[in-house]
Design an enzyme around this catalytic site. Structure first.
Site, PDB file in Angstrom:
ATOM      1  N   LYS A   1       4.767  -2.856 -20.658  1.00 21.38           N
ATOM      2  CA  LYS A   1       5.112  -1.759 -19.747  1.00 21.38           C
ATOM      3  C   LYS A   1       6.615  -1.479 -19.782  1.00 21.38           C
ATOM      4  O   LYS A   1       7.051  -0.316 -19.691  1.00 21.38           O
ATOM      5  CB  LYS A   1       4.680  -2.124 -18.326  1.00 21.38           C
ATOM      6  CG  LYS A   1       5.045  -1.089 -17.254  1.00 21.38           C
ATOM      7  CD  LYS A   1       4.503   0.295 -17.559  1.00 21.38           C
ATOM      8  CE  LYS A   1       4.504   1.223 -16.354  1.00 21.38           C
ATOM      9  NZ  LYS A   1       5.727   1.278 -15.575  1.00 21.38           N
TER      10      LYS A   1
ATOM     11  N   ARG B   1       3.496  -4.121   5.017  1.00 20.66           N
ATOM     12  CA  ARG B   1       4.410  -4.364   6.139  1.00 20.66           C
ATOM     13  C   ARG B   1       4.259  -3.304   7.217  1.00 20.66           C
ATOM     14  O   ARG B   1       4.568  -3.552   8.385  1.00 20.66           O
ATOM     15  CB  ARG B   1       5.849  -4.406   5.640  1.00 20.66           C
ATOM     16  CG  ARG B   1       6.189  -5.633   4.822  1.00 20.66           C
ATOM     17  CD  ARG B   1       7.664  -5.684   4.468  1.00 20.66           C
ATOM     18  NE  ARG B   1       8.078  -4.503   3.726  1.00 20.66           N
ATOM     19  CZ  ARG B   1       9.341  -4.238   3.391  1.00 20.66           C
ATOM     20  NH1 ARG B   1      10.308  -5.071   3.747  1.00 20.66           N
ATOM     21  NH2 ARG B   1       9.638  -3.148   2.702  1.00 20.66           N
TER      22      ARG B   1
ATOM     23  N   GLU C   1       9.663   6.104 -22.675  1.00 20.43           N
ATOM     24  CA  GLU C   1       9.645   7.232 -21.738  1.00 20.43           C
ATOM     25  C   GLU C   1      11.055   7.762 -21.495  1.00 20.43           C
ATOM     26  O   GLU C   1      11.284   8.979 -21.468  1.00 20.43           O
ATOM     27  CB  GLU C   1       9.007   6.755 -20.433  1.00 20.43           C
ATOM     28  CG  GLU C   1       8.963   7.742 -19.305  1.00 20.43           C
ATOM     29  CD  GLU C   1       8.462   7.064 -18.041  1.00 20.43           C
ATOM     30  OE1 GLU C   1       9.241   6.990 -17.067  1.00 20.43           O
ATOM     31  OE2 GLU C   1       7.310   6.584 -18.029  1.00 20.43           O
TER      32      GLU C   1
ATOM     33  N   HIS D   1       7.174   0.540 -22.810  1.00 23.02           N
ATOM     34  CA  HIS D   1       6.619   1.871 -22.508  1.00 23.02           C
ATOM     35  C   HIS D   1       7.641   2.698 -21.743  1.00 23.02           C
ATOM     36  O   HIS D   1       7.886   3.865 -22.056  1.00 23.02           O
ATOM     37  CB  HIS D   1       5.334   1.708 -21.703  1.00 23.02           C
ATOM     38  CG  HIS D   1       4.859   2.939 -20.997  1.00 23.02           C
ATOM     39  ND1 HIS D   1       5.415   3.370 -19.803  1.00 23.02           N
ATOM     40  CD2 HIS D   1       3.884   3.835 -21.294  1.00 23.02           C
ATOM     41  CE1 HIS D   1       4.811   4.477 -19.407  1.00 23.02           C
ATOM     42  NE2 HIS D   1       3.881   4.787 -20.297  1.00 23.02           N
TER      43      HIS D   1
ATOM     44  N   LEU E   1       0.840  -1.211   0.000  1.00 22.86           N
ATOM     45  CA  LEU E   1       0.000   0.000   0.000  1.00 22.86           C
ATOM     46  C   LEU E   1       0.868   1.251   0.000  1.00 22.86           C
ATOM     47  O   LEU E   1       0.611   2.200   0.730  1.00 22.86           O
ATOM     48  CB  LEU E   1      -0.933  -0.019   1.217  1.00 22.86           C
ATOM     49  CG  LEU E   1      -1.871  -1.226   1.298  1.00 22.86           C
ATOM     50  CD1 LEU E   1      -2.611  -1.245   2.627  1.00 22.86           C
ATOM     51  CD2 LEU E   1      -2.857  -1.235   0.135  1.00 22.86           C
TER      52      LEU E   1
END
Length: 311
Positions: free
Chosen positions: A164, A31, A171, A167, A8
């Site tokens: 990705k 954690r 970038e 990508h 999170l």
């Protein structure tokens, strides 16, 4: 729909919040007990109702591998694990095969959107078997931006992270071109309003883009980028892109040069790398180093690594 979210941090936390705003039930584990809903992966698995979906957003490599392996032991046939981190696509098949031994499905998802994704949505590139990907459609629809674009089932396992990875390689090249252009404009007295020149390109030009918008934002905050050290870390995906190009004999001169330019930033205070550092901070909230702070830490030495790779 109910979903477990493991990790999170900057991305995972915002993704969990976006899902909750869309009406989904998210059970989060981290954690850091202050931000999680449960205290362990075991408790997470117990809280979810079968068939379960667990989305993993932890650093690539061993943290992801160990998390996926443990989930394989805790979950049941028919459940699905999603790796939404920046894992190497070569690891995806290993993880899928290990989970398949337990009857658990696996989907890899490349996620782009940075710290802005909570409000704007995340571009999603999924790889996996169609039946597993289809099960996740309500989640994908909640996370992606509004409109028809922003999501693709790119192919089988590994395709999401491969897309990705490419990508991010692109970038690298775009950021490097903007940074070099800024350095050239700053190096002469021909153009007296460099920020204004970039601002004028935001409308009607062929190089208008979100990265250009963020470049202008960075210059508004620090017109000369005097507060930044010309040091830019690489997340790993640029290296993987170049390695994949070698493996498939595909020439990538611009992307390879952009990766090497980041390496050079660790040897001297590169003006162009100040802009790259500023852009990474703008779109992803990546850590930056102040020029004064670098001097204070004695980090001007070649090879000094003050910013850990982004996960």
């Amino acid at each position: 729909m109910q979903i477990g979210m493991v990790g999170l941090g900057k991305m995972g936390g915002n993704m969990a919040e976006r899902l909750r705003r869309a009406g989904h039930e998210v059970v989060g584990y981290d954690r850091d007990p202050k931000v999680g809903d449960v205290a362990s992966l075991e408790e997470l698995a117990a809280r979810l109702v079968a068939p379960r979906v667990v989305w993993v957003m932890v650093p690539a490599g061993e943290p992801t591998r160990s998390t996926v392996m443990r989930l394989g032991e805790l979950l049941s046939p028919g459940d699905v694990v999603v790796d939404g981190g920046n894992s190497n696509y070569l690891d995806d098949r290993k993880h899928a095969d290990a989970l398949a031994e337990h009857g658990v499905g696996f989907v890899d998802v490349g996620v782009s959107g940075g710290v802005w994704g909570l409000e704007n949505g995340y571009a999603l590139m999924a790889g996996g078997d169609p039946q597993h990907v289809e099960k996740l459609q309500p989640i994908f629809q909640a996370l992606k931006p509004e409109g028809e674009d922003g999501y693709v089932h790119a192919g089988t396992v590994g395709a999401g992270h491969f897309a990705k990875m490419v990508h991010n390689g692109i970038e690298y090249g775009i950021m490097q071109a903007f940074a070099e252009g800024w350095e050239l404009l700053e190096a002469t007295d021909v153009v007296t309003d460099v920020p204004g020149a970039f601002r004028s390109w935001r409308t009607g030009t062929v190089i208008r883009s979100w990265l250009l918008d963020l470049l202008v934002r960075a210059l508004d905050e620090d017109p000369d980028l005097a507060e930044l050290k010309g040091y830019a870390e690489d997340s790993g995906e640029g290296r993987w892109t170049v390695q994949a190009a070698v493996d498939h004999a595909v020439p990538l001169p611009a992307i390879t040069a952009a990766l090497y330019a980041r390496f050079s930033s660790r040897q001297e205070d590169s003006p162009a790398m100040k802009m790259v550092a500023a852009l990474r901070n703008q779109f992803g909230g990546h850590a930056v180093s102040s020029a004064e702070g670098m001097r204070a830490k004695g980090a001007d030495a070649p090879g000094a690594d003050v910013n850990p790779p982004h996960a």
